[in-house]
Design an enzyme around this catalytic site. Sequence first.
Site, short mmCIF file in Angstrom:
data_model
loop_
_atom_site.label_atom_id
_atom_site.label_comp_id
_atom_site.label_asym_id
_atom_site.label_seq_id
_atom_site.Cartn_x
_atom_site.Cartn_y
_atom_site.Cartn_z
N MET A 42 0.86 -1.20 0.00
CA MET A 42 0.00 0.00 0.00
C MET A 42 0.89 1.24 0.00
SD MET A 42 -3.41 -0.95 2.11
CE MET A 42 -2.75 -0.77 3.75
N GLU A 91 12.05 -0.49 4.80
CA GLU A 91 13.00 -1.59 4.57
C GLU A 91 12.29 -2.95 4.53
OE1 GLU A 91 16.25 -3.42 3.49
OE2 GLU A 91 16.10 -1.23 3.50
N HIS A 136 9.35 -3.63 3.19
CA HIS A 136 8.88 -3.83 1.81
C HIS A 136 10.06 -4.12 0.88
CE1 HIS A 136 5.70 -1.00 3.44
NE2 HIS A 136 4.96 -2.00 2.99
N GLU A 147 6.08 -11.71 6.82
CA GLU A 147 5.57 -12.49 7.95
C GLU A 147 5.09 -11.58 9.08
OE1 GLU A 147 8.46 -15.29 9.31
OE2 GLU A 147 8.00 -16.70 7.70
N ASP A 162 2.79 -9.46 8.97
CA ASP A 162 1.33 -9.62 8.94
C ASP A 162 1.04 -11.11 8.80
OD1 ASP A 162 0.42 -6.77 8.95
OD2 ASP A 162 1.67 -6.73 7.17
N VAL A 181 11.27 -7.59 9.26
CA VAL A 181 12.47 -6.76 9.40
C VAL A 181 12.28 -5.87 10.61
CG1 VAL A 181 13.95 -5.06 8.27
CG2 VAL A 181 12.83 -6.82 6.90
O1 PAF Z 1 0.01 -5.72 3.55
C1 PAF Z 1 -0.45 -4.81 2.82
O2 PAF Z 1 0.20 -3.80 2.55
C2 PAF Z 1 -1.86 -4.93 2.26
O3 PAF Z 1 -2.69 -5.55 3.18
C3 PAF Z 1 -1.91 -5.62 0.89
C4 PAF Z 1 -1.45 -7.07 0.99
C5 PAF Z 1 -1.05 -4.87 -0.10
C6 PAF Z 1 -3.35 -5.63 0.37
O4 PAF Z 1 -3.84 -4.35 0.22
#
Ligand code: PAF
Length: 278
Positions: free
Chosen positions: A30, A35, A37, A148, A150, A176
């Site tokens: 989103m 880091e 991502h 992980e 989430d 991370v």
């Molecule tokens: O983890 C996220 O950033 C969001 O939940 C995702 C997986 C991109 C879905 O919108």
Amino acid sequence: MKLVHTLDELREITDAWHNAGEVIGVTPTMGALHEGHLSLVRAAKAGSDRVITTIFVNPTQFNNADDLDKYPRTLDSDMAQLAPFGVDVIYAPGVDQMYPDGFSTTISISGVSEGLCGAKRPGHFDGVATIVAKLFLQTSADRAFFGEKDFQQLQVVKRLAADLNIPVEITGCPTVREADGLALSSRNVRLTENGRKIAPALYAAMQAAGVAIKQGTPVHEALSEAERDILAAGFAEVEYLELRAENGLAPLGTHSEPARLLAAAWLDGVRLIDNIAV
Ligand code: PAF
């Protein structure tokens, strides 16, 4: 690195890649990249010929309008962060592209969506499952990479792909952390200076509970003590702190491996989540 806003343009690109026999990896995000991502992007680059990073702030997974409004939208700096990684496409569709007038489909996954974050955020995982399914179908990715951090979301996404026979291989990438243990999150920037100092107490208490459980302390005792420590450190509320089976997330009253300790707690009006293997 190409910025793409429409599905037609995306399909033209992915069709050519598939025709050339290339493996496509996707990192759904989103935005407000950090880091954590970027570690997904690294994994995607290592495991695919082509990488798409999607950036879409998905309104249907927010159950609070204020949270959606406050979510940082930082496309320019996200692109700057991605530039050195050799990402092929950033797919940043608009809301009307993802949810056109008349949109009426919701994907709802029982079991792994229930309890934990699902209990306090009604509809959240329906929104996640619906948008992730769309992103899988739109990008026609062969591989997808999720954090992980989430952990419940990761289980939901795996269930989604398995149940709907979406031919995408899901990889979970390790959380991370900052040097003091705080899990990276786009929400951390909303902590006050004092809150930022308190925040690592969540992970520290979880780790202590994990060690105690593995050494034979009854689960409920270890969790009560961890909750006391988190509140004593200055957190306003522990929303949940639970031991669950790693596969399927069934609640565990006693320790049996592989297990996960998962928590959500409030600090400075910010909801922090974390989890560790136990
Ligand atoms: O983890 C996220 O950033 C969001 O939940 C995702 C997986 C991109 C879905 O919108």
